[in-house]
Design a protein around this motif. Structure first.
Motif, PDB file in Angstrom:
ATOM      1  N   GLU A   1      38.117  47.268  46.397  1.00 56.35           N
ATOM      2  CA  GLU A   1      38.898  46.545  46.457  1.00 56.35           C
ATOM      3  C   GLU A   1      38.036  45.216  46.215  1.00 56.35           C
ATOM      4  O   GLU A   1      38.805  43.969  45.766  1.00 56.35           O
ATOM      5  CB  GLU A   1      39.272  46.118  47.571  1.00 56.35           C
ATOM      6  CG  GLU A   1      40.284  47.064  48.444  1.00 56.35           C
ATOM      7  CD  GLU A   1      40.549  47.736  50.001  1.00 56.35           C
ATOM      8  OE1 GLU A   1      42.016  47.871  50.428  1.00 56.35           O
ATOM      9  OE2 GLU A   1      39.481  47.417  50.362  1.00 56.35           O
TER      10      GLU A   1
ATOM     11  N   ASP B   1      38.350  40.555  39.836  1.00 64.42           N
ATOM     12  CA  ASP B   1      38.627  40.304  38.276  1.00 64.42           C
ATOM     13  C   ASP B   1      39.816  39.599  38.617  1.00 64.42           C
ATOM     14  O   ASP B   1      40.884  39.864  37.181  1.00 64.42           O
ATOM     15  CB  ASP B   1      39.514  42.183  37.928  1.00 64.42           C
ATOM     16  CG  ASP B   1      37.666  42.856  38.073  1.00 64.42           C
ATOM     17  OD1 ASP B   1      36.871  41.995  37.561  1.00 64.42           O
ATOM     18  OD2 ASP B   1      37.700  43.631  37.763  1.00 64.42           O
ATOM     19  N   ALA B   2      40.714  39.442  39.672  1.00 64.97           N
ATOM     20  CA  ALA B   2      41.957  38.445  39.260  1.00 64.97           C
ATOM     21  C   ALA B   2      41.688  37.818  38.536  1.00 64.97           C
ATOM     22  O   ALA B   2      41.093  36.713  38.708  1.00 64.97           O
ATOM     23  CB  ALA B   2      42.542  39.002  40.581  1.00 64.97           C
TER      24      ALA B   2
ATOM     25  N   GLY C   1      43.929  38.654  44.263  1.00 69.99           N
ATOM     26  CA  GLY C   1      43.676  39.966  43.696  1.00 69.99           C
ATOM     27  C   GLY C   1      45.032  41.263  45.031  1.00 69.99           C
ATOM     28  O   GLY C   1      45.058  42.062  44.052  1.00 69.99           O
TER      29      GLY C   1
ATOM     30  N   ARG D   1      37.543  31.633  37.824  1.00 71.44           N
ATOM     31  CA  ARG D   1      36.322  32.390  37.412  1.00 71.44           C
ATOM     32  C   ARG D   1      36.299  32.383  36.584  1.00 71.44           C
ATOM     33  O   ARG D   1      36.476  31.506  35.316  1.00 71.44           O
ATOM     34  CB  ARG D   1      37.697  34.204  36.584  1.00 71.44           C
ATOM     35  CG  ARG D   1      38.397  34.628  37.816  1.00 71.44           C
ATOM     36  CD  ARG D   1      38.742  35.903  37.359  1.00 71.44           C
ATOM     37  NE  ARG D   1      38.009  36.729  36.772  1.00 71.44           N
ATOM     38  CZ  ARG D   1      37.287  37.451  36.076  1.00 71.44           C
ATOM     39  NH1 ARG D   1      38.195  36.459  34.673  1.00 71.44           N
ATOM     40  NH2 ARG D   1      37.025  38.431  36.300  1.00 71.44           N
TER      41      ARG D   1
ATOM     42  N   VAL E   1      45.072  41.767  48.039  1.00 71.40           N
ATOM     43  CA  VAL E   1      43.938  43.827  48.421  1.00 71.40           C
ATOM     44  C   VAL E   1      44.993  43.461  49.938  1.00 71.40           C
ATOM     45  O   VAL E   1      45.203  42.176  50.554  1.00 71.40           O
ATOM     46  CB  VAL E   1      42.388  43.193  47.666  1.00 71.40           C
ATOM     47  CG1 VAL E   1      42.135  44.089  48.968  1.00 71.40           C
ATOM     48  CG2 VAL E   1      42.258  43.764  46.712  1.00 71.40           C
TER      49      VAL E   1
ATOM     50  N   ARG F   1      32.826  35.458  41.610  1.00 66.60           N
ATOM     51  CA  ARG F   1      34.381  34.680  40.471  1.00 66.60           C
ATOM     52  C   ARG F   1      33.568  34.121  40.124  1.00 66.60           C
ATOM     53  O   ARG F   1      33.839  33.623  39.140  1.00 66.60           O
ATOM     54  CB  ARG F   1      35.498  34.649  41.918  1.00 66.60           C
ATOM     55  CG  ARG F   1      36.023  35.994  42.066  1.00 66.60           C
ATOM     56  CD  ARG F   1      37.038  35.345  42.650  1.00 66.60           C
ATOM     57  NE  ARG F   1      38.468  34.620  41.795  1.00 66.60           N
ATOM     58  CZ  ARG F   1      38.774  35.060  41.016  1.00 66.60           C
ATOM     59  NH1 ARG F   1      39.371  36.134  41.523  1.00 66.60           N
ATOM     60  NH2 ARG F   1      40.449  34.027  40.800  1.00 66.60           N
TER      61      ARG F   1
ATOM     62  N   LYS G   1      36.308  45.185  43.435  1.00 66.55           N
ATOM     63  CA  LYS G   1      35.770  44.477  41.891  1.00 66.55           C
ATOM     64  C   LYS G   1      37.722  44.106  41.753  1.00 66.55           C
ATOM     65  O   LYS G   1      37.664  42.960  40.674  1.00 66.55           O
ATOM     66  CB  LYS G   1      36.348  46.142  41.458  1.00 66.55           C
ATOM     67  CG  LYS G   1      36.349  46.355  40.111  1.00 66.55           C
ATOM     68  CD  LYS G   1      35.607  46.897  39.383  1.00 66.55           C
ATOM     69  CE  LYS G   1      36.360  47.101  37.796  1.00 66.55           C
ATOM     70  NZ  LYS G   1      36.522  46.653  37.312  1.00 66.55           N
ATOM     71  N   GLN G   2      38.673  44.322  42.387  1.00 68.03           N
ATOM     72  CA  GLN G   2      40.487  43.831  42.441  1.00 68.03           C
ATOM     73  C   GLN G   2      40.412  42.398  42.771  1.00 68.03           C
ATOM     74  O   GLN G   2      40.869  41.372  41.604  1.00 68.03           O
ATOM     75  CB  GLN G   2      40.943  44.452  42.829  1.00 68.03           C
ATOM     76  CG  GLN G   2      42.567  44.466  42.913  1.00 68.03           C
ATOM     77  CD  GLN G   2      43.514  45.345  43.198  1.00 68.03           C
ATOM     78  OE1 GLN G   2      42.976  46.501  43.731  1.00 68.03           O
ATOM     79  NE2 GLN G   2      44.422  44.902  43.922  1.00 68.03           N
ATOM     80  N   ILE G   3      39.436  41.811  43.192  1.00 66.23           N
ATOM     81  CA  ILE G   3      40.103  40.509  44.001  1.00 66.23           C
ATOM     82  C   ILE G   3      39.108  39.824  42.951  1.00 66.23           C
ATOM     83  O   ILE G   3      39.267  38.745  42.745  1.00 66.23           O
ATOM     84  CB  ILE G   3      39.064  40.161  45.480  1.00 66.23           C
ATOM     85  CG1 ILE G   3      39.574  41.389  46.706  1.00 66.23           C
ATOM     86  CG2 ILE G   3      38.257  39.461  45.853  1.00 66.23           C
ATOM     87  CD1 ILE G   3      39.054  41.119  47.643  1.00 66.23           C
TER      88      ILE G   3
ATOM     89  N   ARG H   1      42.251  50.562  42.078  1.00 70.70           N
ATOM     90  CA  ARG H   1      40.714  51.104  42.246  1.00 70.70           C
ATOM     91  C   ARG H   1      40.003  52.072  41.303  1.00 70.70           C
ATOM     92  O   ARG H   1      38.783  52.157  42.067  1.00 70.70           O
ATOM     93  CB  ARG H   1      40.853  51.017  43.601  1.00 70.70           C
ATOM     94  CG  ARG H   1      41.285  49.469  44.336  1.00 70.70           C
ATOM     95  CD  ARG H   1      41.213  49.872  45.516  1.00 70.70           C
ATOM     96  NE  ARG H   1      42.749  49.147  46.473  1.00 70.70           N
ATOM     97  CZ  ARG H   1      43.372  48.839  46.899  1.00 70.70           C
ATOM     98  NH1 ARG H   1      43.383  50.765  48.073  1.00 70.70           N
ATOM     99  NH2 ARG H   1      44.187  48.333  47.533  1.00 70.70           N
TER     100      ARG H   1
END
Length: 201
Positions: A142, A148-149, A123, A154, A125, A83, A144-146, A7
């Motif tokens: 968090e 970017d997964a 993600g 996407r 998370v 996404r 961003k992590q979701i 993160r």
């Protein structure tokens, strides 16, 4: 200081301070002012600010730890939209941090215990939500992590049809929310969970 590499920030468990080496503006958050209801952050107990996320969702935002409080339906809509319109290369898969499942967080609105659990989307998370208030707490990075997964959703630029939701008296603002829901007609054809998940990813 403990590094939360996935993160992009450091946290000191001794003094409770946060350090964000990347000083660019917070992604999609525009602070409007102090929150009128005087809510305190679920993580660091600092006062929350009124803010907008992606110029479409009223949220409460912590200027100290950069966490955010969002209505559950708004969260679903933000994840779907971000996404669908993601154009960058997906990040590498990040393992779930099981230590985060042990934390205890109180809802900033009702002061009840929030449910801490893995987000059952992309993600890996751990998120916190208050079922009574229908709110989700996200720590910095968090969302961003979701987004970017990796996943088939996407960059598709396809959005599900908006579904009008009821006005949530328990939401942060009581504002009417459009989108973020799943129509039951869309689920009628699904015979099992694997088919549904295959459609999502």
């Amino acid at each position: 200081m403990e590094l939360f590499a996935a993160r992009g920030y450091f946290f000191c468990r001794y003094c409770g301070s946060f350090h964000f080496p990347d000083t660019k503006a917070d992604d999609g958050v525009r602070i409007i002012g102090e929150a009128p209801e005087g809510l305190a952050c679920a993580v660091c107990s600092q006062p929350l600010s009124s803010a907008m996320l992606d110029e479409a969702h009223a949220i409460r935002y912590c200027r100290n730890c950069r966490g955010l409080l969002i209505a559950r339906t708004g969260f679903a809509g933000v994840v779907q939209r971000r996404r669908a319109w993601a154009t960058d290369t997906p990040g590498p898969p990040v393992p779930l941090n099981r230590q985060e499942l042990e934390r205890k967080v109180r809802c900033p609105k009702c002061a009840g215990s929030m449910s801490t659990h893995p987000y059952f989307g992309p993600g890996n998370v751990v998120i916190d939500n208050c079922e009574a208030c229908e709110l989700v707490w996200l720590d910095f990075g968090e969302l961003k992590q979701i987004v970017d997964a990796p996943g088939k959703d996407r960059g598709t630029r396809e959005m599900p049809q908006p579904v009008k939701s009821e006005t949530f008296g328990n939401s942060i603002t009581g504002a009417r929310v459009v989108g973020g829901g799943v129509r039951t007609e869309d689920l009628a054809d699904e015979t099992d969970l694997l088919t549904l998940l295959a459609r999502l990813f």
